[in-house]
Motif scaffolding. Structure first.
Motif, PDB file in Angstrom:
ATOM      1  N   ALA A  88      83.094 -22.456  17.269  1.00 10.57           N
ATOM      2  CA  ALA A  88      82.827 -23.699  16.956  1.00 10.57           C
ATOM      3  C   ALA A  88      84.339 -24.302  16.782  1.00 10.57           C
ATOM      4  N   GLY A  89      84.128 -25.369  17.577  1.00 13.09           N
ATOM      5  CA  GLY A  89      85.685 -26.000  17.426  1.00 13.09           C
ATOM      6  C   GLY A  89      86.731 -25.024  18.510  1.00 13.09           C
ATOM      7  N   THR A 119      86.434 -34.143  27.622  1.00  8.83           N
ATOM      8  CA  THR A 119      85.508 -33.746  27.657  1.00  8.83           C
ATOM      9  C   THR A 119      84.130 -35.315  26.272  1.00  8.83           C
ATOM     10  N   THR A 164      87.806 -24.726  22.449  1.00  7.75           N
ATOM     11  CA  THR A 164      88.615 -25.929  23.525  1.00  7.75           C
ATOM     12  C   THR A 164      88.413 -24.943  24.949  1.00  7.75           C
ATOM     13  N   GLY A 170      81.904 -33.444  24.681  1.00 10.39           N
ATOM     14  CA  GLY A 170      81.050 -33.449  24.020  1.00 10.39           C
ATOM     15  C   GLY A 170      81.774 -32.505  23.282  1.00 10.39           C
ATOM     16  N   THR A 171      81.393 -30.862  22.730  1.00 11.64           N
ATOM     17  CA  THR A 171      82.314 -29.987  21.804  1.00 11.64           C
ATOM     18  C   THR A 171      82.162 -28.837  22.880  1.00 11.64           C
TER      19      THR A 171
END
Length: 672
Positions: A457-458, A437, A460, A439-440
C-alpha cells in the motif's frame, strides 16, 4: 518500337519547350509520342516546328544542352506514317472530291520533293496528313499557291423547332435523347438533378453520364472520352512519365461496366493536377466527399466516405480498406508539431474546421477513432521496420516515430469517463516528463512476463526482475558531480508544501521477505532517518538509525542510533568489535582486526597500518606469553608519552595496551 533520335536537344528545368538542333520533327511528322532524355520521359503536347516542340508539362529533370534524346512514336500520330499515307492516298484519290481530281497527294514534305517546271502549271496537290484538315495546293509554274479549302462555307442551318434541327429548349451542355422509335424524333435529356432511377446509363435516366465506360471528375475531363484502347489521357501519360509500366486510368472503367479487359478492375479514379493554377491557395484536389448530418429528429450519422474491404476464404493477397501512397519528387522538408510548411509531403493530414470561422464550432471529438464493428483489430498501429528514414528497425538508432508537444498527453481509461493513467511532458525544454494516476496503482518496470504480486500500500514505483535473476537499479553519472540518491519530504500538499515536523521520517529504507504464505507486513531490516525538531529555513535537526529483527521474531528493533550531536546509542549498551585473533608469530594487523592475543614462543613484531589511513581507530593487544611485542616501525608513543618508538608490550604475561591512531602515530591510551 519506332524511335526518332536525329539531332540533339536543349531542355531547361521547369520549362515545357524543347529546342532541337539538327532535328526535323515537322518533316518527320512527329505529332505526339513520348519524349525521353536522361532517364526521364514526358508526353509531347505539340510539335511547333522542325526544331521546337512543347511537352505536356514542364521538364522535371536537370537543364541540359546538346543532349541526346529519343521520341517513342508508337503513341504518336506519326507512327507507321508511311503505311498510313499509302493507304490514305489510295482512299483520297478514289473518294476525296467530286469534280476535282488531284494530280498527287501526301504530306507537305512529299509535295516539296516533287520536281515541277513551267510546263506543269495547274498541277494540283492534295495535302492529306493525319491531324490536319484536307487542303489543295496549285503549281503556278514557278511556285505553289494555296492552301485552298476542300469544302465551301457552312450553309444555312436547318430550321427545326430549336434551330439547327434541334428541338426547342435545352441548356448549355445538356444531352440530346432519342424521344421515340421514329428516326429524327429527339428531345432534351432531363435535368441532372432528377431523382434516382437505379440505372447507370444516361439514356435510362441515370444521374451520371457514361463516356466510353469512364467517368472523369474536375480537371480529369481533359480526357477525350474516346474508347480506352484508342486514346490516352493526361493522367495515363503522367503515370508513364514518372516510371509506371502502365497508367492506372488507362485500365479503368467507371463501375467496371464491361469485363472484357481482365485488368479493368479499378472501379473509380478521379484526379487533378495543379500545373494550370494561376492563384495561390487554390489547391488541386483529386476527390472531394462531403457528408452532412442535418437531421434533427433521427439518431443517425453522416459519413463523407465509407469503404469496406473483404478478404474472402482462400484469398492469397490482402484486402485494404484504404491505402494512402504519397510520392515526393521535389525535396525533403522536415516536419514537427510546431510547423506547417507549404513544401511538406504528408501521407495523410487531418484538419478540423474546414477553414470555416470557428464561431459556432465545437471541438472535434477525435482525430482517429478505432472501434469494433463486428470484428476486432489484431494490431491498432504498426510502423514498418523500414518505414522511417534512418533505421531498419534493428540497428538501435532512435528515429522520430511519434512527435508530440509538451502538454499533449497519452491517457489510459479504466472505464467510461474514468481516466486511470496519464503520460505527458511539462512545458518547455526543461519540463519534467510526468506519469500520473487517478488511482492507487503503482508504476511498474518489469522484466517478468507474469503478473506481479500486489504492491505494498502506498507504492508509487516498483522495479521487478525476471524469475531466477537478480534485480538491480543502476544510477550512472559522469563528471565531478557523482551519483546521488535524494529523498525529500514535506507536510502539506504538492501545491502548498509546509514545514517538516519533529519525528517526521526523512529516509525509510526497509527490506521485506516472503514467509510461508505471504510477504511480511513490515520491513525486517533497514535504516531510518527522522527529523528531531520542527524545521525552519535555519533549523534542520535529524538523526539516523539502523534497524534489525532478531532470529525467531517478527519485531523490528532499532540497534544503532547516530544522534544529532554525534553520539552513538547501541541497543543494550554493548558494542561488538569482532572476535579476538590469536597470534603466535610476527604478523601484519588486518583491517578488520580490533582485538589481538599474542602467544608467541619468542618476540612478536606487529606491522601496524599507516596511522593516516585509520585516524581514530582503536586496537587492543594483549600478551599471554613472556615475550615482548614490538612495532615494525617507530610509530608507537608510550603510555607515559614522549617520543615515538617500537615498544608496545613488555615480556610479561598479562600485559595489555589500547592503541589509537592520531593520523601520525599510534598512541598507547590505556594499558598495564
Amino acid at each position: 518500337m519506332t524511335i526518332y533520335t536525329t539531332g540533339t536537344v536543349s531542355v531547361a528545368n521547369g520549362d515545357a519547350v524543347v529546342t532541337g538542333s539538327g532535328t526535323a520533327w515537322a518533316v518527320a511528322l512527329i505529332a505526339g509520342g513520348m519524349f525521353s532524355s536522361a532517364g526521364l520521359s514526358v508526353p509531347i503536347a505539340s510539335v511547333d516546328s522542325d526544331t521546337s516542340l512543347t511537352l505536356a508539362y514542364d521538364w522535371p529533370g536537370a537543364t541540359a544542352a546538346g543532349a541526346v534524346y529519343a521520341i517513342a512514336r508508337e503513341n504518336s500520330e506519326a507512327a507507321d506514317i508511311v503505311d498510313l499515307n499509302d493507304k490514305l492516298s489510295r482512299v483520297l484519290v478514289t473518294l476525296s472530291l467530286v469534280g476535282i481530281t488531284p494530280n498527287a497527294s501526301g504530306t507537305i514534305a512529299e509535295r516539296d520533293a516533287l520536281t515541277l517546271a513551267v510546263g506543269d502549271k495547274g498541277f494540283l496537290f492534295l495535302h492529306a496528313e493525319p491531324g490536319v484538315d484536307l487542303a489543295f495546293y496549285r503549281w503556278s509554274g514557278s511556285a505553289w499557291q494555296g492552301p485552298f479549302a476542300t469544302r465551301g462555307t457552312q450553309g444555312v442551318p436547318g430550321i427545326g423547332s430549336g434551330g439547327y434541327g434541334l428541338p426547342a429548349g435545352g441548356a448549355s451542355g445538356q444531352f440530346l435523347l432519342k424521344a421515340s422509335g421514329t428516326d429524327g424524333d429527339a428531345e432534351w435529356a432531363s435535368d441532372i438533378n432528377q431523382s434516382e432511377s437505379g440505372h447507370f446509363y444516361a439514356g435510362d435516366g441515370a444521374r451520371i453520364q457514361r463516356l466510353a465506360d469512364r467517368v472523369f471528375i474536375g480537371p480529369a475531363v481533359a480526357n477525350s472520352g474516346e474508347q480506352v484502347a484508342d486514346a490516352g489521357d493526361w493522367l495515363t501519360d503522367f503515370q508513364l512519365a514518372v516510371g509506371r509500366s502502365r497508367g492506372f486510368i488507362q485500365r479503368t472503367q467507371a463501375a467496371v461496366l464491361n469485363g472484357g479487359d481482365p485488368e479493368a478492375n479499378h472501379a473509380w479514379i478521379s484526379a487533378a493536377q495543379s500545373k494550370d493554377a494561376t492563384v495561390d491557395g487554390y489547391n488541386a484536389i483529386g476527390d472531394i466527399a462531403i457528408g452532412i448530418n442535418n437531421n434533427t429528429t433521427k439518431s443517425l450519422s453522416a459519413y463523407a466516405r465509407y469503404t469496406e474491404a473483404y478478404r474472402m476464404a482462400g484469398a492469397v493477397g490482402g484486402a485494404y480498406g484504404h491505402e494512402i501512397d504519397a510520392v515526393n519528387f521535389a525535396s525533403e522538408v522536415d516536419i514537427d508539431p510546431w510547423t506547417q510548411n507549404i513544401g511538406q509531403t504528408v501521407g495523410e493530414q487531418m484538419a478540423a474546421g474546414a477553414e470555416l470561422s470557428p464561431i459556432g464550432q465545437f471541438a472535434i471529438s477525435a482525430g482517429w477513432n478505432l472501434r469494433k464493428n463486428g470484428s476486432t483489430f489484431l494490431k491498432a498501429l504498426i510502423i514498418g521496420n523500414d518505414a522511417i528514414k534512418g533505421t531498419d528497425g534493428t540497428d538501435g538508432n532512435v528515429v522520430h516515430a511519434i512527435n508530440l508537444v509538451p502538454g499533449h498527453a497519452i491517457d489510459y481509461w479504466s472505464a467510461a469517463g474514468q481516466r486511470s493513467w496519464r503520460l505527458y511532458a511539462g512545458v518547455g525544454v526543461n519540463g519534467d516528463y510526468r506519469v500520473e494516476t487517478s488511482g492507487t496503482g503503482a508504476l511498474s518496470v518489469s522484466r517478468n512476463s507474469a503478473a506481479l504480486p500486489a504492491a505494498i500500500a502506498g507504492t508509487t514505483l516498483r522495479v521487478s526482475g525476471a524469475d531466477g535473476s537478480a534485480n538491480r537499479v543502476l544510477v550512472d553519472s559522469f563528471g565531478a558531480g557523482g551519483s546521488a540518491l535524494s529523498l525529500r519530504t514535506a507536510r502539506g500538499t504538492a501545491a502548498a508544501p509546509t514545514a517538516t515536523q519533529n519525528g517526521d521520517p526523512l529516509i525509510n529504507v526497509g527490506g521485506f521477505g516472503y514467509g510461508a504464505t505471504g510477504y511480511s507486513a513490515t520491513a525486517s531490516a533497514g535504516f531510518l532517518a527522522v527529523a528531531t525538531e520542527n524545521w525552519t529555513d535555519a533549523a534542520h535537526g535529524a538523526e539516523f538509525s539502523i534497524r534489525t529483527t532478531p532470529n525467531g521474531t517478527t519485531t523490528l528493533s532499532t540497534i544503532v542510533t547516530v544522534r544529532n550531536n554525534g553520539l552513538i546509542d547501541i541497543l543494550g549498551g554493548s558494542l561488538g568489535l569482532g572476535a579476538p585473533s590469536t597470534k603466535t608469530a610476527s604478523f601484519t594487523l588486518g583491517a578488520a582486526e580490533n582485538s589481538i592475543i599474542c602467544n608467541g614462543t619468542g618476540s612478536i613484531t606487529v606491522t601496524l597500518p599507516s596511522p593516516s589511513a585509520f585516524i581514530g581507530r582503536v586496537v587492543r593487544i594483549k600478551n599471554i606469553a613472556a615475550f615482548t611485542v614490538v612495532s615494525a616501525s617507530s610509530n608507537v608513543i608510550p603510555l607515559a608519552g614522549g617520543a615515538a618508538g617500537t615498544a608496545i608490550l613488555a615480556a610479561t604475561a598479562g600485559k595489555w595496551a589500547d592503541l589509537q591512531s592520531d593520523g601520525t602515530n599510534w598512541i598507547v591510551v590505556a594499558g598495564s
